[in-house]
Write an enzyme that holds these catalytic residues in place. Structure first.
Site, mmCIF file in Angstrom:
data_model
loop_
_atom_site.group_PDB
_atom_site.id
_atom_site.type_symbol
_atom_site.label_atom_id
_atom_site.label_comp_id
_atom_site.label_asym_id
_atom_site.label_seq_id
_atom_site.Cartn_x
_atom_site.Cartn_y
_atom_site.Cartn_z
ATOM 1 N N HIS A 17 1.341 -0.954 -0.088
ATOM 2 C CA HIS A 17 -0.156 -0.155 -0.171
ATOM 3 C C HIS A 17 1.035 1.039 0.099
ATOM 4 C CE1 HIS A 17 -3.052 -2.805 2.025
ATOM 5 N NE2 HIS A 17 -3.380 -2.212 1.334
ATOM 6 N N LYS A 41 -15.744 -7.495 4.215
ATOM 7 C CA LYS A 41 -14.655 -8.089 5.541
ATOM 8 C C LYS A 41 -14.669 -8.308 6.207
ATOM 9 C CE LYS A 41 -11.734 -6.616 1.480
ATOM 10 N NZ LYS A 41 -9.726 -6.600 1.225
ATOM 11 N N ARG A 90 -1.986 -5.783 -8.435
ATOM 12 C CA ARG A 90 -0.740 -6.842 -8.530
ATOM 13 C C ARG A 90 -1.067 -7.855 -9.646
ATOM 14 N NH1 ARG A 90 -3.355 -7.477 -2.164
ATOM 15 N NH2 ARG A 90 -4.956 -7.280 -3.759
ATOM 16 N N SER A 128 -3.131 -8.331 2.576
ATOM 17 C CA SER A 128 -3.014 -7.486 4.074
ATOM 18 C C SER A 128 -3.823 -8.969 4.425
ATOM 19 C CB SER A 128 -4.408 -6.947 4.138
ATOM 20 O OG SER A 128 -3.819 -5.448 3.749
HETATM 21 P P1 ADP Z 1 -9.937 -3.472 -0.703
HETATM 22 O O1 ADP Z 1 -10.305 -3.919 0.789
HETATM 23 O O2 ADP Z 1 -10.491 -1.806 -0.619
HETATM 24 O O3 ADP Z 1 -9.639 -3.547 -1.492
HETATM 25 P P2 ADP Z 1 -7.154 -3.500 0.335
HETATM 26 O O4 ADP Z 1 -6.508 -2.620 1.414
HETATM 27 O O5 ADP Z 1 -6.975 -4.731 0.865
HETATM 28 O O6 ADP Z 1 -8.102 -2.601 0.939
HETATM 29 O O7 ADP Z 1 -6.928 -2.248 -1.161
HETATM 30 C C1 ADP Z 1 -6.298 -1.279 -1.048
HETATM 31 C C2 ADP Z 1 -6.145 -1.093 -2.720
HETATM 32 O O8 ADP Z 1 -4.434 -1.340 -2.814
HETATM 33 C C3 ADP Z 1 -6.525 -1.938 -3.763
HETATM 34 O O9 ADP Z 1 -7.134 -1.476 -4.872
HETATM 35 C C4 ADP Z 1 -5.220 -2.834 -3.948
HETATM 36 O O10 ADP Z 1 -5.624 -3.938 -4.992
HETATM 37 C C5 ADP Z 1 -4.347 -2.556 -3.869
HETATM 38 N N1 ADP Z 1 -3.275 -3.187 -3.233
HETATM 39 C C6 ADP Z 1 -3.062 -3.982 -2.048
HETATM 40 N N2 ADP Z 1 -2.004 -4.587 -1.764
HETATM 41 C C7 ADP Z 1 -0.946 -4.109 -3.165
HETATM 42 C C8 ADP Z 1 -0.527 -4.547 -3.242
HETATM 43 N N3 ADP Z 1 0.713 -4.814 -2.515
HETATM 44 N N4 ADP Z 1 0.635 -3.736 -4.600
HETATM 45 C C9 ADP Z 1 -0.221 -3.163 -5.240
HETATM 46 N N5 ADP Z 1 -1.323 -2.800 -4.943
HETATM 47 C C10 ADP Z 1 -2.023 -3.222 -3.815
#
Ligand code: ADP
Length: 162
Positions: A17, A41, A90, A128
């Protein structure tokens, strides 16, 4: 002045992130990492905890700040005067979801662009949920989360048997 919001669950924030937010900070004058209050979630951290971890994580990034929000993402983005919503990509699986979200959001708010950025290859497989799973087994997570997030996860899982 260009302002982008980077919304997510951040449950918890990872170096993946943060890599995306650093890239966004080079493209926009201000970036707000926005913790969504009620994602569909299961959460191990409250909104206040997720926000606090995010705030600490972005302390060294002068044009990035953290907030939480409860409304529809585009409504929040509009209210903040954002010109863009930033998300991270990703794999192709992310693309399917983000593409659908971009179509919905751009229909609801045509004046706000949906910008997707790719993180460094080191973080392509970082999520996460993977971080939480590794932490639950006591595995090393120091390479994928900031130290204060590692400490919070250790605290959550310290009494759990593996
Ligand atoms: P959500 O529940 O909205 O998907 P997340 O916290 O899981 O929230 O992710 C927020 C954003 O960050 C999403 O667009 C996700 O694809 C991106 N993201 C999460 N981890 C990574 C990573 N390792 N590399 C690139 N983008 C990421």
């Amino acid at each position: 002045m260009t302002l982008a919001i980077y919304p997510g669950s951040f449950n918890p924030v990872t170096n993946g992130h943060l890599d995306i937010s650093r890239r966004a900070a080079r493209l926009f004058d201000t970036v707000i990492m926005a913790v969504f209050d009620r994602p569909n979630k299961s959460l191990i951290f409250s909104t206040a905890e997720r926000l606090e971890m995010l705030r600490t994580a972005v302390r060294g990034l002068p044009n990035v700040r953290a907030e939480s929000y409860t409304e529809l993402t585009v409504a929040y983005a509009r209210q903040r005067g954002a010109t863009a919503i930033v998300r991270g990509l990703r794999t192709a699986a992310d693309f399917e979801y983000e593409f659908q979200m971009s179509q919905i959001n751009q229909t609801l708010a045509p004046e706000i662009d949906y910008v997707t950025l790719m993180s460094d290859h080191k973080y392509t497989f970082v999520s996460s949920s993977m971080v939480r799973e590794l932490a639950s087994y006591g595995a090393d997570i120091s390479w994928i989360v900031p130290p204060h997030v590692e400490a919070a996860l250790r605290h959550v899982y310290k009494n759990k048997t593996v």
